[in-house]
Design a protein around this motif. Sequence first.
Motif, PDB file in Angstrom:
ATOM      1  N   GLY A 117       0.804  -1.217   0.000  1.00  0.00           N
ATOM      2  CA  GLY A 117       0.000   0.000   0.000  1.00  0.00           C
ATOM      3  C   GLY A 117       0.835   1.263   0.000  1.00  0.00           C
ATOM      4  O   GLY A 117       0.305   2.358  -0.027  1.00  0.00           O
ATOM      5  N   GLY A 118       2.156   1.137   0.028  1.00  0.00           N
ATOM      6  CA  GLY A 118       3.026   2.295  -0.005  1.00  0.00           C
ATOM      7  C   GLY A 118       3.209   2.967   1.346  1.00  0.00           C
ATOM      8  O   GLY A 118       3.868   3.985   1.436  1.00  0.00           O
ATOM      9  N   SER A 119       2.634   2.415   2.420  1.00  0.00           N
ATOM     10  CA  SER A 119       2.778   3.043   3.725  1.00  0.00           C
ATOM     11  C   SER A 119       4.167   2.760   4.292  1.00  0.00           C
ATOM     12  O   SER A 119       4.766   1.727   4.026  1.00  0.00           O
ATOM     13  N   LYS A 120       4.667   3.687   5.068  1.00  0.00           N
ATOM     14  CA  LYS A 120       5.980   3.531   5.682  1.00  0.00           C
ATOM     15  C   LYS A 120       5.817   2.996   7.102  1.00  0.00           C
ATOM     16  O   LYS A 120       4.779   3.183   7.718  1.00  0.00           O
ATOM     17  N   GLN A 121       6.871   2.358   7.574  1.00  0.00           N
ATOM     18  CA  GLN A 121       6.832   1.849   8.945  1.00  0.00           C
ATOM     19  C   GLN A 121       6.775   3.017   9.919  1.00  0.00           C
ATOM     20  O   GLN A 121       7.446   4.027   9.731  1.00  0.00           O
ATOM     21  N   THR A 122       5.979   2.848  10.961  1.00  0.00           N
ATOM     22  CA  THR A 122       5.931   3.859  12.007  1.00  0.00           C
ATOM     23  C   THR A 122       7.116   3.657  12.939  1.00  0.00           C
ATOM     24  O   THR A 122       7.779   2.624  12.909  1.00  0.00           O
ATOM     25  N   GLU A 123       7.367   4.623  13.772  1.00  0.00           N
ATOM     26  CA  GLU A 123       8.449   4.506  14.757  1.00  0.00           C
ATOM     27  C   GLU A 123       8.187   3.323  15.689  1.00  0.00           C
ATOM     28  O   GLU A 123       9.089   2.566  16.021  1.00  0.00           O
ATOM     29  N   ASN A 124       6.922   3.124  16.083  1.00  0.00           N
ATOM     30  CA  ASN A 124       6.574   1.986  16.946  1.00  0.00           C
ATOM     31  C   ASN A 124       6.863   0.662  16.259  1.00  0.00           C
ATOM     32  O   ASN A 124       7.352  -0.279  16.874  1.00  0.00           O
ATOM     33  N   GLU A 125       6.552   0.565  14.969  1.00  0.00           N
ATOM     34  CA  GLU A 125       6.829  -0.665  14.227  1.00  0.00           C
ATOM     35  C   GLU A 125       8.327  -0.926  14.147  1.00  0.00           C
ATOM     36  O   GLU A 125       8.780  -2.054  14.322  1.00  0.00           O
ATOM     37  N   ARG A 126       9.107   0.123  13.890  1.00  0.00           N
ATOM     38  CA  ARG A 126      10.570  -0.041  13.835  1.00  0.00           C
ATOM     39  C   ARG A 126      11.121  -0.480  15.187  1.00  0.00           C
ATOM     40  O   ARG A 126      11.973  -1.359  15.267  1.00  0.00           O
ATOM     41  N   GLU A 127      10.641   0.130  16.273  1.00  0.00           N
ATOM     42  CA  GLU A 127      11.088  -0.250  17.615  1.00  0.00           C
ATOM     43  C   GLU A 127      10.737  -1.702  17.918  1.00  0.00           C
ATOM     44  O   GLU A 127      11.543  -2.446  18.480  1.00  0.00           O
ATOM     45  N   TYR A 128       9.530  -2.109  17.528  1.00  0.00           N
ATOM     46  CA  TYR A 128       9.093  -3.487  17.759  1.00  0.00           C
ATOM     47  C   TYR A 128       9.977  -4.462  16.998  1.00  0.00           C
ATOM     48  O   TYR A 128      10.428  -5.468  17.542  1.00  0.00           O
ATOM     49  N   LEU A 129      10.260  -4.168  15.743  1.00  0.00           N
ATOM     50  CA  LEU A 129      11.120  -5.047  14.948  1.00  0.00           C
ATOM     51  C   LEU A 129      12.531  -5.098  15.511  1.00  0.00           C
ATOM     52  O   LEU A 129      13.170  -6.148  15.517  1.00  0.00           O
ATOM     53  N   ASP A 130      13.024  -3.973  16.026  1.00  0.00           N
ATOM     54  CA  ASP A 130      14.343  -3.971  16.665  1.00  0.00           C
ATOM     55  C   ASP A 130      14.352  -4.886  17.881  1.00  0.00           C
ATOM     56  O   ASP A 130      15.309  -5.626  18.121  1.00  0.00           O
ATOM     57  N   LEU A 131      13.279  -4.841  18.665  1.00  0.00           N
ATOM     58  CA  LEU A 131      13.182  -5.718  19.835  1.00  0.00           C
ATOM     59  C   LEU A 131      13.186  -7.187  19.431  1.00  0.00           C
ATOM     60  O   LEU A 131      13.814  -8.026  20.077  1.00  0.00           O
ATOM     61  N   LEU A 132      12.476  -7.516  18.341  1.00  0.00           N
ATOM     62  CA  LEU A 132      12.426  -8.905  17.879  1.00  0.00           C
ATOM     63  C   LEU A 132      13.800  -9.408  17.430  1.00  0.00           C
ATOM     64  O   LEU A 132      14.089 -10.595  17.534  1.00  0.00           O
ATOM     65  N   ASN A 133      14.624  -8.516  16.948  1.00  0.00           N
ATOM     66  CA  ASN A 133      15.924  -8.911  16.428  1.00  0.00           C
ATOM     67  C   ASN A 133      17.002  -9.011  17.503  1.00  0.00           C
ATOM     68  O   ASN A 133      18.107  -9.446  17.221  1.00  0.00           O
ATOM     69  N   ARG A 134      16.694  -8.626  18.719  1.00  0.00           N
ATOM     70  CA  ARG A 134      17.661  -8.753  19.813  1.00  0.00           C
ATOM     71  C   ARG A 134      17.612 -10.165  20.377  1.00  0.00           C
ATOM     72  O   ARG A 134      16.649 -10.893  20.215  1.00  0.00           O
ATOM     73  N   SER A 135      18.673 -10.541  21.063  1.00  0.00           N
ATOM     74  CA  SER A 135      18.669 -11.867  21.683  1.00  0.00           C
ATOM     75  C   SER A 135      17.670 -11.875  22.837  1.00  0.00           C
ATOM     76  O   SER A 135      17.431 -10.854  23.484  1.00  0.00           O
ATOM     77  N   ASN A 136      17.096 -13.029  23.075  1.00  0.00           N
ATOM     78  CA  ASN A 136      16.094 -13.187  24.110  1.00  0.00           C
ATOM     79  C   ASN A 136      16.804 -13.344  25.458  1.00  0.00           C
ATOM     80  O   ASN A 136      17.521 -14.316  25.668  1.00  0.00           O
ATOM     81  N   PRO A 137      16.600 -12.432  26.401  1.00  0.00           N
ATOM     82  CA  PRO A 137      17.317 -12.501  27.678  1.00  0.00           C
ATOM     83  C   PRO A 137      16.940 -13.706  28.542  1.00  0.00           C
ATOM     84  O   PRO A 137      17.693 -14.072  29.441  1.00  0.00           O
ATOM     85  N   ILE A 138      15.801 -14.339  28.262  1.00  0.00           N
ATOM     86  CA  ILE A 138      15.418 -15.505  29.068  1.00  0.00           C
ATOM     87  C   ILE A 138      15.511 -16.810  28.283  1.00  0.00           C
ATOM     88  O   ILE A 138      15.018 -17.841  28.722  1.00  0.00           O
ATOM     89  N   GLU A 139      16.161 -16.769  27.117  1.00  0.00           N
ATOM     90  CA  GLU A 139      16.234 -17.960  26.273  1.00  0.00           C
ATOM     91  C   GLU A 139      16.861 -19.145  27.011  1.00  0.00           C
ATOM     92  O   GLU A 139      16.377 -20.271  26.897  1.00  0.00           O
ATOM     93  N   SER A 140      17.899 -18.919  27.797  1.00  0.00           N
ATOM     94  CA  SER A 140      18.533 -20.029  28.528  1.00  0.00           C
ATOM     95  C   SER A 140      17.565 -20.628  29.552  1.00  0.00           C
ATOM     96  O   SER A 140      17.548 -21.845  29.760  1.00  0.00           O
ATOM     97  N   LEU A 141      16.753 -19.797  30.171  1.00  0.00           N
ATOM     98  CA  LEU A 141      15.774 -20.291  31.145  1.00  0.00           C
ATOM     99  C   LEU A 141      14.699 -21.127  30.454  1.00  0.00           C
ATOM    100  O   LEU A 141      14.258 -22.152  30.973  1.00  0.00           O
ATOM    101  N   VAL A 142      14.265 -20.693  29.282  1.00  0.00           N
ATOM    102  CA  VAL A 142      13.260 -21.427  28.515  1.00  0.00           C
ATOM    103  C   VAL A 142      13.820 -22.788  28.114  1.00  0.00           C
ATOM    104  O   VAL A 142      13.154 -23.820  28.245  1.00  0.00           O
ATOM    105  N   LYS A 143      15.060 -22.807  27.630  1.00  0.00           N
ATOM    106  CA  LYS A 143      15.678 -24.072  27.222  1.00  0.00           C
ATOM    107  C   LYS A 143      15.806 -25.029  28.411  1.00  0.00           C
ATOM    108  O   LYS A 143      15.531 -26.218  28.286  1.00  0.00           O
TER     109      LYS A 143
END
Length: 101
Positions: A11-37
């Motif tokens: 649709g030609g819409s650009k990502q909002t700042e909130n969307e960019r922040e959310y995607l940045d969070l998804l791309n970081r390592s999970n701080p509780i991943e070792s606990l989940v494993k």
Amino acid sequence: MIIKHRFNNAGGSKQTENEREYLDLLNRSNPIESLVKEFMKRQESEKIKDSGMNREHYMLVVEKRVRQFAAYQDARGAICDTFDGKEHEFATASFAKAGAI
């Protein structure tokens, strides 16, 4: 775990700042991943205890829940909150899960 995600920009819409922040969070390592494993590894050796609930009892409980939700289902199939008339993420999913089981 790194998650890659791309928004559909048809649709030609650009990502909002909130969307960019959310995607940045998804791309970081999970701080509780070792606990989940560790938790998941323990589950392999844990025995599941019988609840004592048989199929008939379960079906009675689920039928009441499905009928309760159905009264608030709109034309789209969404379950709407009785207070604000809006669909919330948990209600429709709970209804669908109870009905599917």
